[in-house]
Write an enzyme that holds these catalytic residues in place. Structure first.
Site, PDB file in Angstrom:
ATOM      1  N   HIS A  42      15.634   4.529   8.286  1.00  0.00           N
ATOM      2  CA  HIS A  42      14.881   5.356   9.084  1.00  0.00           C
ATOM      3  C   HIS A  42      15.981   6.078   9.930  1.00  0.00           C
ATOM      4  O   HIS A  42      16.148   6.184  11.281  1.00  0.00           O
ATOM      5  CB  HIS A  42      13.685   4.967  10.031  1.00  0.00           C
ATOM      6  CG  HIS A  42      12.500   4.439   9.269  1.00  0.00           C
ATOM      7  ND1 HIS A  42      11.734   3.421   9.861  1.00  0.00           N
ATOM      8  CD2 HIS A  42      12.223   5.085   8.186  1.00  0.00           C
ATOM      9  CE1 HIS A  42      10.620   3.516   8.659  1.00  0.00           C
ATOM     10  NE2 HIS A  42      10.895   4.270   7.798  1.00  0.00           N
ATOM     11  N   HIS A  94      12.623  -3.051   4.085  1.00  0.00           N
ATOM     12  CA  HIS A  94      11.186  -3.217   4.689  1.00  0.00           C
ATOM     13  C   HIS A  94      10.346  -3.981   3.710  1.00  0.00           C
ATOM     14  O   HIS A  94       9.192  -4.689   4.201  1.00  0.00           O
ATOM     15  CB  HIS A  94      10.513  -1.827   4.724  1.00  0.00           C
ATOM     16  CG  HIS A  94      11.258  -0.864   5.611  1.00  0.00           C
ATOM     17  ND1 HIS A  94      12.032   0.172   5.209  1.00  0.00           N
ATOM     18  CD2 HIS A  94      11.151  -0.615   7.008  1.00  0.00           C
ATOM     19  CE1 HIS A  94      12.557   0.736   6.232  1.00  0.00           C
ATOM     20  NE2 HIS A  94      12.227   0.303   7.229  1.00  0.00           N
ATOM     21  N   CYS A 106      14.406  -7.352   3.013  1.00  0.00           N
ATOM     22  CA  CYS A 106      15.138  -8.288   3.562  1.00  0.00           C
ATOM     23  C   CYS A 106      14.762  -9.680   3.377  1.00  0.00           C
ATOM     24  O   CYS A 106      13.402  -9.975   3.493  1.00  0.00           O
ATOM     25  CB  CYS A 106      14.794  -7.898   5.314  1.00  0.00           C
ATOM     26  SG  CYS A 106      15.375  -8.915   6.463  1.00  0.00           S
ATOM     27  N   GLU A 147       6.995  -1.653   6.202  1.00  0.00           N
ATOM     28  CA  GLU A 147       6.739  -3.063   6.190  1.00  0.00           C
ATOM     29  C   GLU A 147       5.475  -3.579   6.220  1.00  0.00           C
ATOM     30  O   GLU A 147       5.178  -4.629   5.364  1.00  0.00           O
ATOM     31  CB  GLU A 147       7.556  -3.644   7.168  1.00  0.00           C
ATOM     32  CG  GLU A 147       7.726  -5.140   7.218  1.00  0.00           C
ATOM     33  CD  GLU A 147       8.112  -5.781   8.590  1.00  0.00           C
ATOM     34  OE1 GLU A 147       7.954  -6.939   9.001  1.00  0.00           O
ATOM     35  OE2 GLU A 147       9.311  -5.501   9.214  1.00  0.00           O
ATOM     36  N   THR A 199       8.105  -7.605  11.565  1.00  0.00           N
ATOM     37  CA  THR A 199       9.553  -8.367  12.251  1.00  0.00           C
ATOM     38  C   THR A 199      10.002  -7.673  13.178  1.00  0.00           C
ATOM     39  O   THR A 199      10.908  -8.314  13.975  1.00  0.00           O
ATOM     40  CB  THR A 199      10.461  -8.625  10.983  1.00  0.00           C
ATOM     41  OG1 THR A 199      10.974  -7.244  10.453  1.00  0.00           O
ATOM     42  CG2 THR A 199       9.838  -9.559   9.870  1.00  0.00           C
ATOM     43  N   CYS A 203      11.703 -10.757  14.141  1.00  0.00           N
ATOM     44  CA  CYS A 203      13.249 -11.049  13.767  1.00  0.00           C
ATOM     45  C   CYS A 203      14.051 -11.296  15.202  1.00  0.00           C
ATOM     46  O   CYS A 203      13.863 -10.288  16.105  1.00  0.00           O
ATOM     47  CB  CYS A 203      13.611 -10.049  12.903  1.00  0.00           C
ATOM     48  SG  CYS A 203      15.448 -10.157  12.582  1.00  0.00           S
ATOM     49  N   SER A 256      12.182   5.668  13.465  1.00  0.00           N
ATOM     50  CA  SER A 256      12.469   4.370  13.730  1.00  0.00           C
ATOM     51  C   SER A 256      11.515   3.639  14.567  1.00  0.00           C
ATOM     52  O   SER A 256      11.433   3.852  15.767  1.00  0.00           O
ATOM     53  CB  SER A 256      14.060   4.361  13.996  1.00  0.00           C
ATOM     54  OG  SER A 256      14.082   2.893  14.486  1.00  0.00           O
ATOM     55  N   ASN A 289      11.705   0.591  15.592  1.00  0.00           N
ATOM     56  CA  ASN A 289      12.471  -0.336  16.308  1.00  0.00           C
ATOM     57  C   ASN A 289      13.283   0.600  17.506  1.00  0.00           C
ATOM     58  O   ASN A 289      13.466   0.048  18.583  1.00  0.00           O
ATOM     59  CB  ASN A 289      13.408  -0.999  15.327  1.00  0.00           C
ATOM     60  CG  ASN A 289      14.772  -1.667  16.123  1.00  0.00           C
ATOM     61  OD1 ASN A 289      15.612  -1.000  15.945  1.00  0.00           O
ATOM     62  ND2 ASN A 289      14.566  -2.676  16.775  1.00  0.00           N
TER      63      ASN A 289
END
Length: 287
Positions: free
Chosen positions: A41, A75, A97, A132, A168, A199, A227, A229
């Site tokens: 992203h 993802h 991942c 994801e 995650t 994660c 994104s 995250n």
């Protein structure tokens, strides 16, 4: 003398690094390579790989492909994607991942072992529509319930069993709040189990990025606007340093902010390439 520092803890997580390495290795062979969805992203990194020959496609285009080579990004994907690949003779380069892959397997096992005579709610704390999360929900034939925030927990049926998992890259704090709320409201006749599947490479960045942001007069958080995250980490910066600004590329740096500023920090998300943060530093150093 102005100090400009790049946060050493920022940049690609190992899942994204591995996916990009796989893409570069395949492209180096000179063969046509497709990627199902943006590999990361971050628009700047996607553009760099496009220049190398990577062709990004969506799921509709993927379903029409035949005899091609397709990279699956970090993802992860639902089972249907693999079925289509088999039907259409598509060679899959799987860059899912390992943390996501383990989570997919756990959710699938949970779903497959649910007794037919007992109803169980498989709940995923995550962002609806996120790549994801779509891959995780796909492990349950679309039956999993997605909740995006604490408020949405109230819609669960507390008289039925609940199994809670997490995307995650979500916030550990909010996950714990959700766990506490369910524990408090679950019926004595129902069972509740939860699995902290966040994660740690991502979760551990939150305290680190707060420490980094608070050490500077001005912070530029470099991150693609898609994104998930990045949104979380930027808010962490903003909490400790209101003089934090999110930018997607060096051209977005507001030069007026640099006046009389002695210490500038540059940081980013798990989807932010190091070279992009370096480019932002170079622009600032020229001022």
């Amino acid at each position: 003398m102005r100090k400009v520092e790049i946060d050493q803890g920022s940049g690609f997580c190992f899942g994204v690094t591995a996916a990009i390495q796989k893409a570069e290795e395949e492209l180096a062979k000179g063969e046509k390579l497709y990627c199902l969805g943006d590999i990361v992203h971050n628009g700047q990194e996607c553009e760099r790989l496009k220049q190398m020959g990577l062709i990004t496609i969506n799921h509709e285009e993927f379903a029409l492909l035949k005899n091609a080579k397709v990279l699956l990004r970090a993802h992860g994907e639902p089972p249907r994607t693999y079925e289509i690949a088999r039907e259409n003779h598509i060679e899959i380069i799987d860059a899912t991942c390992p943390v996501v892959l383990r989570l997919q397997k756990r959710i699938k096992q949970e779903y497959d072992t649910t007794p037919s005579d007992r109803e169980k709610q498989i709940v995923i704390y995550g962002k609806n529509g996120h790549a994801e999360v779509l891959g995780l929900v796909g492990q349950t034939c679309g039956k999993a319930i997605v909740i995006e925030k604490l408020d949405e927990v109230k819609s669960l049926d507390f008289s039925k069993d609940i199994r809670l998992y997490s995307q995650t890259t979500k916030s550990l704090d909010e996950f714990r709040q959700i766990v506490a709320y369910i524990k408090e409201h679950i019926s004595p006749s129902a069972t509740f189990e939860y699995y902290d599947t966040i994660c740690r490479q991502v979760a551990n960045r939150m305290p680190n990025i707060q420490k980094f942001a608070s050490a500077h007069d001005l912070v530029f958080f470099v991150c693609g606007h898609k994104s998930s995250n990045g949104k979380i980490l930027f808010q962490e910066c903003k909490k400790v340093n209101p003089n934090s600004y999110q930018i997607d590329q060096p051209e977005e740096i507001n030069k007026d902010l640099l006046k009389d500023t002695q210490s500038i920090g540059i940081c980013g998300a798990t989807s932010t390439p190091k070279w992009l943060m370096e480019a932002c530093k170079n622009v600032i150093m020229k001022e």
